[in-house]
Scaffold this motif. Structure first.
Motif, PDB file in Angstrom:
ATOM      1  N   TRP A 140       7.043  15.161  64.115  1.00 27.89           N
ATOM      2  CA  TRP A 140       7.182  14.477  64.454  1.00 27.89           C
ATOM      3  C   TRP A 140       6.132  13.569  64.693  1.00 27.89           C
ATOM      4  O   TRP A 140       5.198  12.761  63.650  1.00 27.89           O
ATOM      5  CB  TRP A 140       7.373  13.495  65.467  1.00 27.89           C
ATOM      6  N   ALA A 141       4.917  14.595  65.211  1.00 25.50           N
ATOM      7  CA  ALA A 141       3.447  13.610  65.195  1.00 25.50           C
ATOM      8  C   ALA A 141       2.669  13.962  63.057  1.00 25.50           C
ATOM      9  O   ALA A 141       1.944  13.043  63.054  1.00 25.50           O
ATOM     10  CB  ALA A 141       2.379  14.297  65.976  1.00 25.50           C
ATOM     11  N   ASP A 142       2.900  15.177  62.923  1.00 30.91           N
ATOM     12  CA  ASP A 142       2.442  15.476  61.533  1.00 30.91           C
ATOM     13  C   ASP A 142       3.026  13.876  60.415  1.00 30.91           C
ATOM     14  O   ASP A 142       2.161  13.807  59.897  1.00 30.91           O
ATOM     15  CB  ASP A 142       2.782  16.662  60.736  1.00 30.91           C
ATOM     16  N   LEU A 143       4.462  14.212  61.437  1.00 26.84           N
ATOM     17  CA  LEU A 143       5.612  12.819  60.363  1.00 26.84           C
ATOM     18  C   LEU A 143       4.271  11.747  60.193  1.00 26.84           C
ATOM     19  O   LEU A 143       4.064  11.182  59.372  1.00 26.84           O
ATOM     20  CB  LEU A 143       6.562  12.385  60.707  1.00 26.84           C
TER      21      LEU A 143
ATOM     22  N   VAL B 191      17.299  10.441  55.002  1.00 23.71           N
ATOM     23  CA  VAL B 191      15.562   9.736  55.082  1.00 23.71           C
ATOM     24  C   VAL B 191      16.305   8.902  56.462  1.00 23.71           C
ATOM     25  O   VAL B 191      15.230   9.239  57.061  1.00 23.71           O
ATOM     26  CB  VAL B 191      15.297   8.910  54.205  1.00 23.71           C
ATOM     27  N   GLY B 192      17.197   7.873  56.592  1.00 25.93           N
ATOM     28  CA  GLY B 192      17.806   6.918  57.361  1.00 25.93           C
ATOM     29  C   GLY B 192      17.749   7.853  58.628  1.00 25.93           C
ATOM     30  O   GLY B 192      18.236   7.077  59.852  1.00 25.93           O
ATOM     31  N   GLY B 193      17.851   8.927  58.372  1.00 25.57           N
ATOM     32  CA  GLY B 193      18.313   9.486  60.085  1.00 25.57           C
ATOM     33  C   GLY B 193      17.396   9.917  60.943  1.00 25.57           C
ATOM     34  O   GLY B 193      17.703   9.969  62.475  1.00 25.57           O
ATOM     35  N   LEU B 194      16.204   9.577  60.078  1.00 27.69           N
ATOM     36  CA  LEU B 194      15.194   9.437  60.967  1.00 27.69           C
ATOM     37  C   LEU B 194      15.103   8.353  61.859  1.00 27.69           C
ATOM     38  O   LEU B 194      14.592   8.281  62.845  1.00 27.69           O
ATOM     39  CB  LEU B 194      13.935   9.648  60.131  1.00 27.69           C
TER      40      LEU B 194
ATOM     41  N   ALA C  62      10.640  16.604  62.954  1.00 31.68           N
ATOM     42  CA  ALA C  62      11.434  15.609  62.521  1.00 31.68           C
ATOM     43  C   ALA C  62      11.928  16.255  61.325  1.00 31.68           C
ATOM     44  O   ALA C  62      12.887  15.930  61.359  1.00 31.68           O
ATOM     45  CB  ALA C  62      10.031  14.483  61.861  1.00 31.68           C
ATOM     46  N   ILE C  63      11.049  16.890  60.239  1.00 30.49           N
ATOM     47  CA  ILE C  63      11.995  17.419  59.044  1.00 30.49           C
ATOM     48  C   ILE C  63      11.463  19.027  58.769  1.00 30.49           C
ATOM     49  O   ILE C  63      10.703  19.629  59.282  1.00 30.49           O
ATOM     50  CB  ILE C  63      11.302  16.664  58.075  1.00 30.49           C
TER      51      ILE C  63
ATOM     52  N   GLN D 140      10.898   1.688  63.470  1.00 24.21           N
ATOM     53  CA  GLN D 140      11.561   2.416  63.740  1.00 24.21           C
ATOM     54  C   GLN D 140      11.839   3.435  63.725  1.00 24.21           C
ATOM     55  O   GLN D 140      12.207   4.218  64.954  1.00 24.21           O
ATOM     56  CB  GLN D 140      13.036   1.850  63.599  1.00 24.21           C
ATOM     57  N   VAL D 141      11.560   4.264  62.520  1.00 27.64           N
ATOM     58  CA  VAL D 141      11.292   5.454  62.560  1.00 27.64           C
ATOM     59  C   VAL D 141       9.762   6.306  63.567  1.00 27.64           C
ATOM     60  O   VAL D 141      10.486   6.829  64.432  1.00 27.64           O
ATOM     61  CB  VAL D 141      10.541   6.030  60.872  1.00 27.64           C
TER      62      VAL D 141
END
Length: 680
Positions: free
Chosen positions: A116-119, A328-331, A97-98, A82-83
């Protein structure tokens, strides 16, 4: 000046009208539908967020009971999936992302961004590395890490494999950590060499060494050096344990698709202690945490996907608090999260309560959350956030952990920037580690009332109940203080407690007072507001004896184990007195061996022991020497009666001397309560 996009709750209500023909004139009407027709409500949440499953669910709620409700049977989900489903669109739009800073970075005015890609790449690399160690579905992976991006990465890697995650903050001592991790027998431990807090470096290598020695199930230690390049432990690692490098893992380049898992597959183990025994290891499922987290963050906290709203979400937390999980759930909803590792009050010798506000300015945070104690500290320090930093992006403030004082409401409205010319939206909420969610929260479309939370959460059948009658039922109370109960199941309620094979401990923890009804352990008052069409709520603190210090709950038994290990201490009792609008006061009472007295040196030793074994948050405010600890006939410490006594209850209403093993022992406590009442 921040401007407000369309509220997410308005989008949801439009979705209900257009897709299902449902219209509600007031929030209370919407809430009553959400708790009376659970299947329709949670189905609509699944549809509104377009949750994915390769197989259809057969029914939303297969068994409407507590405990034992079965949700979305047949569906397959994965928290990490889902993230990561947001990666391509948000990467293309240029959103991170962060966003992250620690104390040295903030001092330099620098923020790091994890794309986001690095995540996705780092999560895949960690998942492949963990799988290479033999980690598979159901294996436990434990972490001893602070609040940093790499911590979120390894959590998502565990989730993607179907492994079960559990974490403790590195400011927790070995007793508290071992009491938790021993119960679940982890295969892998991911740990740091230390952490920085308040300008001070804390070396934790000796603690990590002790954890390895005392956790025989750990076959692999993954080290994250945070104090320097040298990550060697103080002594050789146990021969059974191999060492790996987390930075090396993060540099890897791999692809890995999260595994589809049953809706109720275990996601993590979190800990919420009662007043006796070891901390309760609470197991939550992927699907329940995911759907509750999306509902709470989006519909109540009004945190939308960054690509549509520009939202950036920060909630200050250590990894030992359930609010780390919430952050973390914000993601899950495609929102950029803003992560800070360090002290919210600056260096301990030179306090600076502008620290988090400056971080919020650097990251252009739109939703800023913290424990109620943080806002109280800012107020007392004379901090005016709007003067301390450029908070032009800020739209909302969240608070939890303990009741927010009335003065803090006024302080926030006076000293935080206006939004569209109005007072900033202040949304205190109340929930728990126990179900990884909230029972009471807010809505941007409802009026704010000083001293109150705005509404009961959708899907949360929360009521204030009187004491149980002969049949075990309470009477529902309006505008009266009662026990906070939830009368219908929620998807994020515990699957089970680890090791609780017959379910007795789960029953005793939440369902012993009212059979089949969740009793949360808070005092609550539901406040009707007919003009706005909603009912607010006020939490008056814990109705049980759990220590809840700055939002981090800890069982009293953990403190007793640490204190009573001292040779001078024979017995002890601690209570945490939470007052609406005032700071809590946590006194510790000790019985000493003959020939010893409680002098300044012993008092300091006791406080150091608590600090080292548990955490700085759990150091008692005062320590008293007493002749005896009140106990029941069965030998249980009478924590709750003592707590009620010190909060002003009449002795006869909370103490039954004929049910005590040492009735005379309470006289000292009655005298203390009367003395405190005279001084207040």
């Amino acid at each position: 000046m921040a401007t407000l996009p369309e509220p997410q709750i308005t989008r949801y209500q439009r979705f209900l009208r257009e897709s299902q023909g449902l219209r509600f004139d007031t929030y209370d009407a919407l809430w009553r539908w959400s708790v009376s027709d659970l299947e329709a409500f949670w189905r609509s949440v699944w549809q509104f967020f377009d949750l994915q499953s390769p197989t259809p669910y057969t029914r939303v709620l297969g068994d409407d009971r507590m405990p034992g409700a079965r949700w979305f049977e047949g569906a397959q989900v994965n928290y990490a999936q889902q993230v990561l489903r947001h990666v391509d669109s948000l990467q293309a739009a240029g959103h991170a992302a962060i966003l992250f800073a620690d104390e040295p970075m903030l001092a330099q005015g620098r923020v790091d961004a994890l794309s986001w890609a690095d995540l996705r790449r780092q999560v895949a690399a960690c998942a492949v590395a963990l799988r290479g160690l033999g980690v598979k579905r159901g294996d436990r992976v434990c972490a001893y890490l602070p609040n940093r991006p790499e911590t979120a990465v390894v959590f998502l890697a565990c989730a993607s494999l179907g492994a079960i995650w559990s974490i403790c903050s590195p400011d927790m001592g070995p007793v508290a950590v071992l009491d938790r991790f021993r119960q679940i027998e982890p295969k892998v431990l991911i740990a740091c060499d230390g952490y920085r807090y308040g300008g001070v470096a804390h070396d934790r290598r000796a603690v990590v060494q002790e954890l390895i020695e005392q956790l025989p199930s750990v076959a692999h230690l993954v080290l994250q050096p945070l104090l320097g390049e040298d990550s060697d432990l103080a002594a050789p690692v146990h021969p059974r344990c191999a060492i790996h490098s987390l930075p090396q893992w993060l540099r890897g380049d791999a692809t890995f698709e999260p595994e589809w898992l049953p809706f109720d597959h275990p996601l993590w183990v979190v800990y919420s202690s009662g007043t006796t025994g070891l901390p309760k290891p609470i197991v939550h499922g992927h699907g329940g945490v995911m759907i509750e987290g999306l509902k709470l963050a989006t519909l109540h906290n009004n945190i939308g996907p960054t690509i549509a709203t520009g939202d950036r979400y920060h909630w200050y937390s250590s990894t030992g608090w359930i609010m780390w999980n919430s952050q973390v759930g914000g993601l899950l909803g495609g929102t950029t999260i803003c992560v800070f590792d360090g002290s919210p009050g600056g260096p301990s010798k030179v306090p600076d309560w502008t620290t988090l506000w400056r971080f919020a300015a650097l990251t252009k945070t739109t939703f800023f959350g913290a424990g109620a104690a943080f806002y109280a500290s800012c107020l007392k320090a004379g901090v005016s956030p709007k003067d301390a930093a450029d908070l032009g992006s800020l739209r909302a403030l969240g608070s939890t952990g303990s009741p927010l004082a009335n003065e803090c409401y006024r302080w926030a409205w006076d000293h935080c920037p206006k939004v569209d010319g109005r007072d900033i939206w202040l949304t205190p909420m109340s929930g728990g580690t126990d179900f990884a969610g909230a029972f009471i929260a807010g809505l941007p479309t409802l009026p704010m009332v000083e001293g109150e939370m705005q509404c009961r959460c959708l899907g949360s059948a929360v009521e204030a109940w009187s004491e149980p009658d002969a049949a075990g039922r309470g009477r529902s109370l309006i505008d009266e203080v009662g026990e906070l109960v939830c009368t219908r199941p929620m998807p994020s309620m515990p699957l089970y407690l680890w090791g609780d094979t017959d379910g007795q401990r789960l029953h005793d923890s939440y369902f012993d007072m009212y059979p089949g009804i969740w009793r949360h352990g808070d005092w609550i008052r539901i406040v009707p507001h007919p003009d706005s069409g909603a009912s607010g709520a006020i939490i008056y603190g814990r109705s049980d004896a759990t220590i809840n210090r700055h939002g981090v709950r800890m069982g009293t038994s953990e403190l007793y184990r640490a204190v009573e290990a001292l040779p001078e201490v024979l017995d002890s009792l601690v209570v945490d007195l939470e007052y609406l609008g005032r700071e809590s006061w946590m006194p510790l009472f000790v019985v000493l061996r003959e020939g010893h007295v409680l002098d300044a040196a012993l008092t300091q030793r006791i406080k150091v022991v608590v600090r080292n074994a548990l955490s700085p948050r759990h150091v008692p405010n005062d320590v008293f020497q007493v002749a005896a600890i009140p106990r029941t006939l069965s030998g249980k410490k009478m924590e709750l009666p003592v707590k009620k006594l010190l909060m002003g209850a009449e002795p006869a209403s909370v103490l039954k001397r004929d049910a005590m093993a040492n009735a005379d022992s309470v006289d000292w406590f009655i005298a203390l309560a009367r003395e405190r009442a005279r001084r207040s």
